[in-house]
Design a protein around this motif. Structure first.
Motif, mmCIF file in Angstrom:
data_model
loop_
_atom_site.group_PDB
_atom_site.id
_atom_site.type_symbol
_atom_site.label_atom_id
_atom_site.label_comp_id
_atom_site.label_asym_id
_atom_site.label_seq_id
_atom_site.Cartn_x
_atom_site.Cartn_y
_atom_site.Cartn_z
ATOM 1 N N PRO A 62 6.998 -35.095 -19.459
ATOM 2 C CA PRO A 62 7.294 -34.122 -18.396
ATOM 3 C C PRO A 62 7.042 -32.669 -18.799
ATOM 4 O O PRO A 62 7.118 -31.788 -17.952
ATOM 5 N N CYS A 63 6.753 -32.424 -20.065
ATOM 6 C CA CYS A 63 6.662 -31.047 -20.552
ATOM 7 C C CYS A 63 5.448 -30.325 -19.971
ATOM 8 O O CYS A 63 4.350 -30.885 -19.926
ATOM 9 N N SER A 64 5.650 -29.067 -19.582
ATOM 10 C CA SER A 64 4.581 -28.302 -18.954
ATOM 11 C C SER A 64 4.085 -27.156 -19.820
ATOM 12 O O SER A 64 3.342 -26.293 -19.348
ATOM 13 N N SER A 65 4.476 -27.131 -21.085
ATOM 14 C CA SER A 65 3.984 -26.117 -22.015
ATOM 15 C C SER A 65 4.111 -26.648 -23.436
ATOM 16 O O SER A 65 4.872 -27.590 -23.700
ATOM 17 N N VAL A 66 3.377 -26.027 -24.354
ATOM 18 C CA VAL A 66 3.479 -26.403 -25.761
ATOM 19 C C VAL A 66 4.894 -26.160 -26.261
ATOM 20 O O VAL A 66 5.463 -26.984 -27.002
ATOM 21 N N ASP A 67 5.496 -25.052 -25.861
ATOM 22 C CA ASP A 67 6.860 -24.747 -26.310
ATOM 23 C C ASP A 67 7.843 -25.827 -25.864
ATOM 24 O O ASP A 67 8.758 -26.196 -26.617
ATOM 25 N N ILE A 69 7.153 -28.998 -25.353
ATOM 26 C CA ILE A 69 6.902 -30.176 -26.186
ATOM 27 C C ILE A 69 7.576 -30.016 -27.544
ATOM 28 O O ILE A 69 8.267 -30.925 -28.033
ATOM 29 N N VAL A 70 7.383 -28.871 -28.156
ATOM 30 C CA VAL A 70 7.973 -28.616 -29.465
ATOM 31 C C VAL A 70 9.494 -28.723 -29.389
ATOM 32 O O VAL A 70 10.137 -29.322 -30.269
ATOM 33 N N ALA A 71 10.094 -28.178 -28.338
ATOM 34 C CA ALA A 71 11.550 -28.255 -28.176
ATOM 35 C C ALA A 71 12.012 -29.693 -27.994
ATOM 36 O O ALA A 71 13.051 -30.100 -28.550
ATOM 37 N N ASP A 107 5.146 -28.361 -36.858
ATOM 38 C CA ASP A 107 5.900 -28.070 -38.081
ATOM 39 C C ASP A 107 7.135 -27.245 -37.761
ATOM 40 O O ASP A 107 8.174 -27.376 -38.423
ATOM 41 N N ALA A 108 7.040 -26.399 -36.738
ATOM 42 C CA ALA A 108 8.181 -25.572 -36.353
ATOM 43 C C ALA A 108 9.328 -26.412 -35.813
ATOM 44 O O ALA A 108 10.489 -25.991 -35.844
ATOM 45 N N ALA A 109 9.024 -27.599 -35.340
ATOM 46 C CA ALA A 109 10.056 -28.502 -34.832
ATOM 47 C C ALA A 109 10.572 -29.434 -35.922
ATOM 48 O O ALA A 109 11.776 -29.624 -36.086
ATOM 49 N N VAL A 110 9.647 -30.015 -36.680
ATOM 50 C CA VAL A 110 9.997 -30.971 -37.738
ATOM 51 C C VAL A 110 9.056 -30.727 -38.904
ATOM 52 O O VAL A 110 7.853 -30.949 -38.790
ATOM 53 N N ALA A 111 9.617 -30.292 -40.013
ATOM 54 C CA ALA A 111 8.782 -29.981 -41.179
ATOM 55 C C ALA A 111 8.935 -30.992 -42.304
ATOM 56 O O ALA A 111 8.140 -30.979 -43.250
ATOM 57 N N ASP A 112 9.932 -31.877 -42.213
ATOM 58 C CA ASP A 112 10.230 -32.770 -43.338
ATOM 59 C C ASP A 112 9.878 -34.224 -43.076
ATOM 60 O O ASP A 112 10.026 -35.074 -43.951
ATOM 61 N N ARG A 113 9.421 -34.545 -41.868
ATOM 62 C CA ARG A 113 9.052 -35.917 -41.505
ATOM 63 C C ARG A 113 7.749 -35.887 -40.724
ATOM 64 O O ARG A 113 7.441 -34.891 -40.053
ATOM 65 N N PRO A 114 6.984 -36.967 -40.774
ATOM 66 C CA PRO A 114 5.762 -37.005 -39.960
ATOM 67 C C PRO A 114 6.098 -37.036 -38.468
ATOM 68 O O PRO A 114 7.046 -37.708 -38.038
ATOM 69 N N VAL A 115 5.302 -36.304 -37.693
ATOM 70 C CA VAL A 115 5.369 -36.353 -36.234
ATOM 71 C C VAL A 115 3.993 -36.739 -35.719
ATOM 72 O O VAL A 115 2.982 -36.147 -36.113
ATOM 73 N N VAL A 116 3.967 -37.735 -34.850
ATOM 74 C CA VAL A 116 2.713 -38.214 -34.263
ATOM 75 C C VAL A 116 2.898 -38.310 -32.755
ATOM 76 O O VAL A 116 3.744 -39.069 -32.281
#
Length: 520
Positions: A62-67, A69-71, A107-116
């Motif tokens: 549902p996200c309408s911006s990169v910000d 999605i990151v949130a 990385d700004a959301a999760v820096a210590d685990r992989p995100v895919v």
């Protein structure tokens, strides 16, 4: 479409209609209360397992911006500290310029685990820096076969991966989802589809582990609707894969589930226009030598299709660009010439661009164009990503549904869910108007391709049953047919195109049993 006012169902089968139905006493009577009963819908091309699994990850759709999605990723990761990898889908690829997303944003959301995260098209991944590290993707990683790794100016990987040659580098090191989660995902998919009046789905991308999941669901009685499996054919590994198709088909047959079949093989002839991997006869606007990506070189697709046909399996080819469509048609023509005539019903899915010279070949070769009507609109995806790559002239030749139907081709519809909405009425609304939900443009985009409503309904019912070799079993209301039905709150033939998506589903029936009922 023939209309009647009475229907008799017994033992899951339509016994009579009209006056003959009224001649019989019934144990139970159902008043449609001004609603409309019709054959349930079929989805001729989708990815139900992937769609169900989306609910097991961060809600980025549902996200309408990169910000946003990151949130969403950050919130999900905080709520699930036990998950080693954060895996989700499907973000809108038009939210970043050129569809290029940077690992550092995640990385700004999760820096210590992989995100895919998979993009809406499922041909593209967006990953964070840890995921790139786990996959060993660096500035020194060569461009993979059948894939692209977009890079920064210094040569380091950006964080966007295109097509399987690149995305498989990450998929190879990701942990396997728990089987219980995967089986539950099929239940989620069934819930989604049945609430929209769909009782049969072509899963158009099935790998060996997916067969195991479907069989586990069948054994547990967890399917709840009809599925046909299309085994994935990868040009890199086809010689090995083809030796296992017959065994997988036999395993499905041995399971004895009336809801599960496996009679199809899925080929990808190209990628998608939006990341310039769709194969075109003329180059993309971005470069004189960029014709996209043909995944099968030379005559290899034709020969692979012949080997699949030798097994008695149905050919189902993803072809987006006009060069890919021609290659797919050439492959079917080769199969017919080499193996002789039989009732094979090959499918070319999407057919976004078809050259004039190839339009008549669909009917001549008995090829079913399975198209996604929801895509035939001037939405952000079209205006931001597609038209700039194709140019206006070619863009106006997309999704020629009326032209193909007029040519005599057996036009069938699918949604490609979760790439786009799996609600048939959402797609039909576009097919019969070529307008967005906001009504743009007023006369319809490429209005010469607007379909009348009844052929559009048939493309999502009887035509899909034909694609499934099941036209005698479902997709129609007639004596002897399975009572696979959808009860709509209104007759869609009396509704304006823009209002079709709002027509509610009151109930869905499979073999005469209610498998979905809307709360009253």
């Amino acid at each position: 479409m023939t209309t009647t006012d009475a229907l008799l169902v017994s033992d899951g089968v339509v016994q009579a209609v009209g006056d003959r139905a009224r001649e019989h006493a019934a144990d139970e009577q159902i008043d449609l209360e001004g609603g409309f009963l019709m054959p349930s819908f079929g989805d001729g091309h989708a990815h139900p397992l992937y769609g169900g699994l989306e609910s097991a990850g961060p809600a980025v759709r549902p996200c309408s911006s990169v910000d946003e999605i990151v949130a969403a990723v950050k919130a999900y990761a905080a709520a699930h500290p036990e998950q080693e990898w954060i895996v989700g889908a499907s973000y809108d690829g038009s939210l970043a310029s050129g569809g290029l997303f940077d690992a550092r944003w995640l990385d700004a959301a999760v820096a210590d685990r992989p995100v895919v995260l998979r993009a809406w098209d499922y041909h593209t991944m967006w990953v964070n820096s840890v995921a790139l590290q786990r996959a060993g993707i660096t500035a020194d990683t060569p461009e993979p076969v059948l894939g692209e790794i977009p890079r920064r100016d210094d040569g380091s990987p950006l964080g966007t991966l295109r097509e399987w040659g690149a995305t498989d580098l990450v998929a190879a090191v990701m942990p396997v989802r728990d089987e219980a989660v995967r089986v539950a995902a099929l239940g989620t998919a069934a819930d989604y589809y049945l609430a929209r009046g769909v009782t049969w789905v072509q899963d158009a991308w099935v790998e060996p582990a997916d067969v195991d999941t479907y069989l586990a669901a069948a054994i547990q009685g967890a399917l709840r609707m009809r599925f046909n499996l299309a085994f994935y054919a990868d040009p890199r590994y086809f010689d090995s894969q083809v030796t296992h198709y017959a065994d997988a088909m036999a395993r499905v047959r041995a399971a004895g589930s009336p809801l599960l079949t496996a009679q199809t093989v899925k080929f990808f002839a190209d990628g998608v226009v939006e990341n310039e991997t769709g194969a075109l006869l003329e180059p993309y606007c971005s470069g004189l030598h960029n014709h996209g990506m043909q995944l099968w070189e030379g005559d290899s697709l034709a020969e692979a299709a012949r080997r699949v046909d030798d097994l008695g399996l149905q050919i189902h080819i993803h072809a987006i660009g006009d060069a890919a469509v021609r290659q797919a048609l050439d492959a079917v023509e080769y199969v017919v010439r080499h193996n002789g005539p039989r009732d094979r019903r090959p499918v070319i899915a999407h057919a976004q661009l078809v050259d004039d010279a190839d339009i008549g070949r669909f009917a001549e070769l008995g090829v079913i164009p399975n198209m996604q009507p929801l895509w035939a609109q001037m939405d952000a995806l079209m205006t931001v990503l597609t038209i700039p790559r194709l140019g206006q002239k070619r863009s106006d030749q997309q999704y020629r549904m009326r032209t193909l139907e007029n040519s005599g081709a057996a036009l069938a519809f699918g949604s490609d869910w979760p790439v786009s909405s799996g609600a048939p009425l959402d797609g039909i609304a576009i097919a019969v108007s070529r307008r967005t939900a906001a009504g743009e443009p007023a006369g319809g985009w490429t209005p010469e391709e607007i379909l009348p409503l009844e052929p559009a309904l048939a493309s999502y019912t009887a035509a899909v049953a034909y694609q499934a070799f099941a036209e005698e079993d479902w997709g129609r209301i007639a004596p002897g047919a399975s009572a696979d039905l959808v009860w709509l709150e209104r007759d869609p033939r009396t509704v304006s195109p823009l209002d079709l998506p709002a027509v509610g589903v009151r109930a869905t029936y499979l073999q005469g049993r209610p498998v979905y009922s809307a709360a009253k």
